[in-house]
Design an enzyme around this catalytic site. Structure first.
Site, PDB file in Angstrom:
ATOM      1  N   CYS A 117       0.863  -1.186   0.000  1.00 26.31           N
ATOM      2  CA  CYS A 117       0.000   0.000   0.000  1.00 26.31           C
ATOM      3  C   CYS A 117       0.896   1.232   0.000  1.00 26.31           C
ATOM      4  CB  CYS A 117      -0.898  -0.003   1.234  1.00 26.31           C
ATOM      5  SG  CYS A 117       0.032   0.063   2.795  1.00 26.31           S
TER       6      CYS A 117
ATOM      7  N   GLU B  50       0.767  -0.545  16.179  1.00 23.97           N
ATOM      8  CA  GLU B  50      -0.113   0.587  15.859  1.00 23.97           C
ATOM      9  C   GLU B  50      -0.991   0.958  17.046  1.00 23.97           C
ATOM     10  OE1 GLU B  50      -3.876   1.748  13.031  1.00 23.97           O
ATOM     11  OE2 GLU B  50      -2.458   0.285  12.222  1.00 23.97           O
TER      12      GLU B  50
END
Length: 319
Positions: A17, A132
């Protein structure tokens, strides 16, 4: 002997991505401009092949900043984001820090901060221990943000009377699993504040959508990626949920258990957002050695997202 036929449905989009491309490019650009060593806090992305490749070029991966010696060598923060304490420590130690956090993760950080400033208690839908999640929770003071992983967690929430609530999510979650948790939060707390725009990133959504389309059509599915990659694990789960009889998360062709794939006639292949296309090609080549393969690309979305390099790397260092 003639090889048995095998149809391969190749999911698109798949693989890298924009946030992963930016993070890897940041390390490579820093190596080019400043020379090795370039220190990287945690794996830049969750893919062992990528990490090993960067290590061979001169990147040094560390768990924490205390492993970085004093000096002017760059230290890069991974795409997953970091708690606020990390850049503060880098500033205190006068380290040359470069933040390669994915801009879509940074968006979630800013959302959480805004909610906190407006007096709301923040709920974070995510997986405990994932970098994250650690980074997002570390944007706010202790006690200002609560992690929600399961429906049971939703049931245990006991906000203070009159406390306004808001939620944010990890960017790499299962779209369907997250929708179930969001529905439960909204049912229990009708006034909860939602993100202005979906927190699960475009790449996660698109890759899961492609797998959802292909998985019911094939006898087996391979997700190319690392076991510690959240988005790759979610792709595996989506394929299983859609009824694919055999789903394997595999990093390299050497990891394939060929006995499992003996009787298949149609194979689906995708790759997590941190898996390079070279690994997809390696696995396709391995199947081509054993089968007469016919590859068809199945595209469910177009992607054109691009993120520029961190500011410190957009121009070569003077002198």
């Amino acid at each position: 002997m003639s090889k048995p036929p095998l149809d391969v449905l190749l999911c698109a989009p798949r693989g890298f991505c924009a946030g992963v491309v930016r993070a890897i490019d940041a390390v490579e650009k820093a190596l080019e401009v400043y020379g090795p060593p370039v220190y990287v806090r945690h794996e830049i992305v969750h893919n062992r092949y990528v990490v090993d490749s960067l290590r061979r070029k001169g990147a040094v991966f560390v768990a924490e900043l205390d492993e970085v010696p004093p000096g002017d060598a760059p230290v890069i923060f991974s795409a997953h984001g970091v708690p606020k304490s990390v850049p503060q420590e880098a500033l205190h130690r006068r380290l040359f820090a470069i933040d390669a956090t994915c801009p879509l993760v940074t968006k979630v950080h800013r959302e959480a901060e805004i909610h906190h400033k407006r007096g709301r208690h923040v709920l974070l839908i995510g997986h405990a221990g994932h970098p994250e999640v650690v980074g997002t929770m570390g944007q706010l003071p202790p006690g200002a943000i609560t992690l929600v992983e399961t429906l049971a967690d939703v049931g245990r929430l006991l906000p203070a009377p009159g406390q306004e609530l808001a939620y944010v999510t990890q960017t790499t979650l299962s779209v369907e699993d997250t929708a179930v948790l969001v529905a439960a939060l909204k049912a229990r707390f009708p006034g909860i504040i939602s993100p202005h725009k979906e927190d699960i990133c475009y790449a996660t959504t698109n890759r899961q959508g492609a797998v959802k389309h292909v998985a019911p059509l094939v006898d087996a599915m391979i997700v190319v990626g690392s076991n510690n990659s959240s988005n790759s694990q979610r792709l595996r789960e989506v394929a299983e949920r859609e009824g694919c009889p055999l789903v394997r998360l595999i990093l390299r062709a050497s990891d394939i258990n060929w006995d499992e794939f003996d009787d298949i006639r149609c194979l689906g292949v995708t790759a997590g957002a941190s898996a390079p296309e070279v690994l997809v090609e390696e696995i396709l080549d391995a199947f081509a050695e054993r089968y007469d393969i016919r590859v068809e690309s199945v595209s469910t979305a177009d992607e054109s997202v691009f993120f520029p390099l961190p500011r410190e790397l957009r121009e070569p260092a003077a002198g």
